[in-house]
Design a protein around this motif. Sequence first.
Motif, PDB file in Angstrom:
ATOM      1  N   LEU A 241       0.859  -1.180   0.000  1.00  0.00           N
ATOM      2  CA  LEU A 241       0.000   0.000   0.000  1.00  0.00           C
ATOM      3  C   LEU A 241       0.896   1.232   0.000  1.00  0.00           C
ATOM      4  CD1 LEU A 241      -2.684   1.487   0.213  1.00  0.00           C
ATOM      5  CD2 LEU A 241      -2.574   1.198   2.697  1.00  0.00           C
ATOM      6  N   HIS A 242       0.830   1.985  -1.084  1.00  0.00           N
ATOM      7  CA  HIS A 242       1.645   3.189  -1.248  1.00  0.00           C
ATOM      8  C   HIS A 242       0.805   4.398  -0.855  1.00  0.00           C
ATOM      9  CE1 HIS A 242       4.466   5.713  -4.046  1.00  0.00           C
ATOM     10  NE2 HIS A 242       4.357   6.207  -2.834  1.00  0.00           N
ATOM     11  N   LEU A 243       1.169   5.016   0.265  1.00  0.00           N
ATOM     12  CA  LEU A 243       0.452   6.200   0.728  1.00  0.00           C
ATOM     13  C   LEU A 243       1.174   7.446   0.238  1.00  0.00           C
ATOM     14  CD1 LEU A 243      -0.540   5.322   4.420  1.00  0.00           C
ATOM     15  CD2 LEU A 243      -1.856   5.039   2.323  1.00  0.00           C
ATOM     16  N   VAL A 244       0.417   8.330  -0.387  1.00  0.00           N
ATOM     17  CA  VAL A 244       0.943   9.603  -0.874  1.00  0.00           C
ATOM     18  C   VAL A 244       0.303  10.718  -0.067  1.00  0.00           C
ATOM     19  CG1 VAL A 244       1.239  11.114  -2.864  1.00  0.00           C
ATOM     20  CG2 VAL A 244       1.228   8.624  -3.175  1.00  0.00           C
ATOM     21  N   ASP A 245       1.126  11.608   0.453  1.00  0.00           N
ATOM     22  CA  ASP A 245       0.633  12.724   1.264  1.00  0.00           C
ATOM     23  C   ASP A 245      -0.132  13.705   0.379  1.00  0.00           C
ATOM     24  OD1 ASP A 245       0.166  14.783   3.002  1.00  0.00           O
ATOM     25  OD2 ASP A 245       2.264  15.084   3.577  1.00  0.00           O
ATOM     26  N   GLY A 246      -1.446  13.803   0.596  1.00  0.00           N
ATOM     27  CA  GLY A 246      -2.268  14.680  -0.225  1.00  0.00           C
ATOM     28  C   GLY A 246      -1.991  16.150   0.004  1.00  0.00           C
ATOM     29  N   THR A 247      -1.385  16.514   1.135  1.00  0.00           N
ATOM     30  CA  THR A 247      -1.101  17.922   1.415  1.00  0.00           C
ATOM     31  C   THR A 247       0.195  18.392   0.765  1.00  0.00           C
ATOM     32  OG1 THR A 247       0.085  17.381   3.469  1.00  0.00           O
ATOM     33  CG2 THR A 247      -2.302  17.734   3.616  1.00  0.00           C
ATOM     34  N   ALA A 283      -7.732  17.250   4.985  1.00  0.00           N
ATOM     35  CA  ALA A 283      -7.084  18.565   5.047  1.00  0.00           C
ATOM     36  C   ALA A 283      -7.142  19.306   3.710  1.00  0.00           C
ATOM     37  CB  ALA A 283      -5.639  18.412   5.491  1.00  0.00           C
ATOM     38  N   LEU A 284      -7.892  18.772   2.733  1.00  0.00           N
ATOM     39  CA  LEU A 284      -7.934  19.374   1.397  1.00  0.00           C
ATOM     40  C   LEU A 284      -9.358  19.803   1.058  1.00  0.00           C
ATOM     41  CD1 LEU A 284      -5.713  16.794  -0.540  1.00  0.00           C
ATOM     42  CD2 LEU A 284      -4.999  18.996   0.398  1.00  0.00           C
ATOM     43  N   ASP A 285      -9.457  20.891   0.324  1.00  0.00           N
ATOM     44  CA  ASP A 285     -10.767  21.312  -0.173  1.00  0.00           C
ATOM     45  C   ASP A 285     -11.097  20.504  -1.423  1.00  0.00           C
ATOM     46  OD1 ASP A 285     -10.001  22.990  -2.728  1.00  0.00           O
ATOM     47  OD2 ASP A 285      -8.629  23.646  -1.134  1.00  0.00           O
ATOM     48  N   GLY A 290      -9.590  17.164  -6.095  1.00  0.00           N
ATOM     49  CA  GLY A 290      -9.868  16.647  -7.430  1.00  0.00           C
ATOM     50  C   GLY A 290      -8.693  16.790  -8.371  1.00  0.00           C
ATOM     51  N   SER A 291      -8.037  17.948  -8.337  1.00  0.00           N
ATOM     52  CA  SER A 291      -6.913  18.178  -9.246  1.00  0.00           C
ATOM     53  C   SER A 291      -5.727  17.284  -8.899  1.00  0.00           C
ATOM     54  CB  SER A 291      -6.506  19.649  -9.198  1.00  0.00           C
ATOM     55  OG  SER A 291      -6.052  20.008  -7.900  1.00  0.00           O
ATOM     56  N   ARG A 292      -5.467  17.110  -7.628  1.00  0.00           N
ATOM     57  CA  ARG A 292      -4.323  16.278  -7.228  1.00  0.00           C
ATOM     58  C   ARG A 292      -4.606  14.791  -7.474  1.00  0.00           C
ATOM     59  NH1 ARG A 292      -1.918  19.341  -1.780  1.00  0.00           N
ATOM     60  NH2 ARG A 292      -1.395  21.269  -2.917  1.00  0.00           N
ATOM     61  N   ARG A 293      -5.846  14.402  -7.347  1.00  0.00           N
ATOM     62  CA  ARG A 293      -6.171  13.005  -7.646  1.00  0.00           C
ATOM     63  C   ARG A 293      -5.982  12.718  -9.132  1.00  0.00           C
ATOM     64  NH1 ARG A 293     -11.914   9.835  -6.466  1.00  0.00           N
ATOM     65  NH2 ARG A 293     -11.096   7.733  -6.833  1.00  0.00           N
ATOM     66  N   ARG A 294      -6.442  13.641  -9.970  1.00  0.00           N
ATOM     67  CA  ARG A 294      -6.281  13.439 -11.415  1.00  0.00           C
ATOM     68  C   ARG A 294      -4.808  13.410 -11.817  1.00  0.00           C
ATOM     69  NH1 ARG A 294     -10.806  16.900 -11.309  1.00  0.00           N
ATOM     70  NH2 ARG A 294      -9.438  18.739 -11.558  1.00  0.00           N
ATOM     71  N   ALA A 295      -4.010  14.273 -11.216  1.00  0.00           N
ATOM     72  CA  ALA A 295      -2.584  14.299 -11.530  1.00  0.00           C
ATOM     73  C   ALA A 295      -1.906  12.993 -11.117  1.00  0.00           C
ATOM     74  CB  ALA A 295      -1.921  15.486 -10.826  1.00  0.00           C
ATOM     75  N   LEU A 296      -2.307  12.463  -9.965  1.00  0.00           N
ATOM     76  CA  LEU A 296      -1.694  11.229  -9.492  1.00  0.00           C
ATOM     77  C   LEU A 296      -2.165  10.030 -10.319  1.00  0.00           C
ATOM     78  CD1 LEU A 296       0.209  10.058  -7.406  1.00  0.00           C
ATOM     79  CD2 LEU A 296      -1.718   9.800  -5.837  1.00  0.00           C
ATOM     80  N   GLU A 297      -3.435  10.029 -10.719  1.00  0.00           N
ATOM     81  CA  GLU A 297      -3.936   8.933 -11.546  1.00  0.00           C
ATOM     82  C   GLU A 297      -3.231   8.887 -12.894  1.00  0.00           C
ATOM     83  OE1 GLU A 297      -8.551   8.238 -10.057  1.00  0.00           O
ATOM     84  OE2 GLU A 297      -8.120   9.698 -11.640  1.00  0.00           O
ATOM     85  N   LYS A 298      -2.859  10.035 -13.407  1.00  0.00           N
ATOM     86  CA  LYS A 298      -2.166  10.076 -14.687  1.00  0.00           C
ATOM     87  C   LYS A 298      -0.775   9.420 -14.571  1.00  0.00           C
ATOM     88  CE  LYS A 298      -2.754  13.748 -17.045  1.00  0.00           C
ATOM     89  NZ  LYS A 298      -2.693  15.145 -17.567  1.00  0.00           N
TER      90      LYS A 298
END
Length: 341
Positions: A241-247, A283-285, A290-298
């Motif tokens: 399980l790779h955890l990425v800090d969303g902040t 901790a994210l609006d 949404g933008s960070r999820r899309r960037a990471l999915e790419k």
Amino acid sequence: MRFLDLTKVYIRSGSGGGGCVSFLRDKFVEYGGPDGGDGGNGGSVWAEAVEGLNTLIDFRYQQHFFAKSGQHGMGSQMTGANAPEVVLRVPVGTEILEEDEETVVADLTRPGQRVLLARGGNGGFGNLHFKSSTNRAPARANPGQDGVERTLWLRLKLIADAGLLGLPNAGKSTFLAAVSNARPKIADYPFTTLYPNLGVVGIDGKEFVMADIPGLIEGASEGKGLGDLFLGHVERCTVLLHLVDGTSSTITKDYRTILAELAAYSPALAAKPRITALNKIDALDPKTLGSRRRALEKVVEGPVFLMSGVSKAGVTEVLRAIWAQIVAGRAVVPEDAPWQP
């Protein structure tokens, strides 16, 4: 209790006892003949995997394990006593390596599994053994065989179904504490976790073991930070399980950093099934999330789970995905098959 996962030990098996040269002396026996007994066998050195241990700290204080020699043979056809064996009791998941730290002697992955590290020397023959029709009074006996001396390394690789990966402060310890009874140290500074932690995780009535290791940083394979010494503890895991800090403002770089360190350590480890989760979503609006999820999915080229170890949002979905990978891995590898990295 301190955690220790690598230590050197020095072992030596016992030598065999020497045979005895003796002749029967009895008042009423005119021709007594030889009656020297054989020597006893020296003690062997074994390693055994036992339950209830999760560190090699005991071997920090005792590194020398020498078996005793067998007893010498005696007259009256008395064979010497065999020396007792010496057993190194190690945690399940311990690898035994030669002095070069590369050649694997044994990999103890099951409780009760034993391996012979050094066989004790055989006892020598007494002169009774050499008696024949043409040599009625042999005056010779064999010395016992010498023991075997070795220098070995013990390396512990914790046995877990799933492993946690990520940069320092990605929320790995918080996640483990939220889903299990493990209580790792949690703080807001890097390298809070200094040694691996294990926790038993339950989901939908099923249980599996999860391992949390200290965070990796760029250059860990070259020794930076705490290095990559603890990656061995996730080599046995079915899924990572790779955890990425969303902040973080550099989530794609953070993701690539971990993959690069995995590949530098072991291509086989980098090829293991991985589940990627964007952590700390509380901790994210919504727009930033949404933008960070899309960037990471790419970058991942696959699905990215959203979760928070603090609020436990999305944790159930992540655990179910982990369990599905564990079940798939168990279906491929038979339970009685030897462990392979």
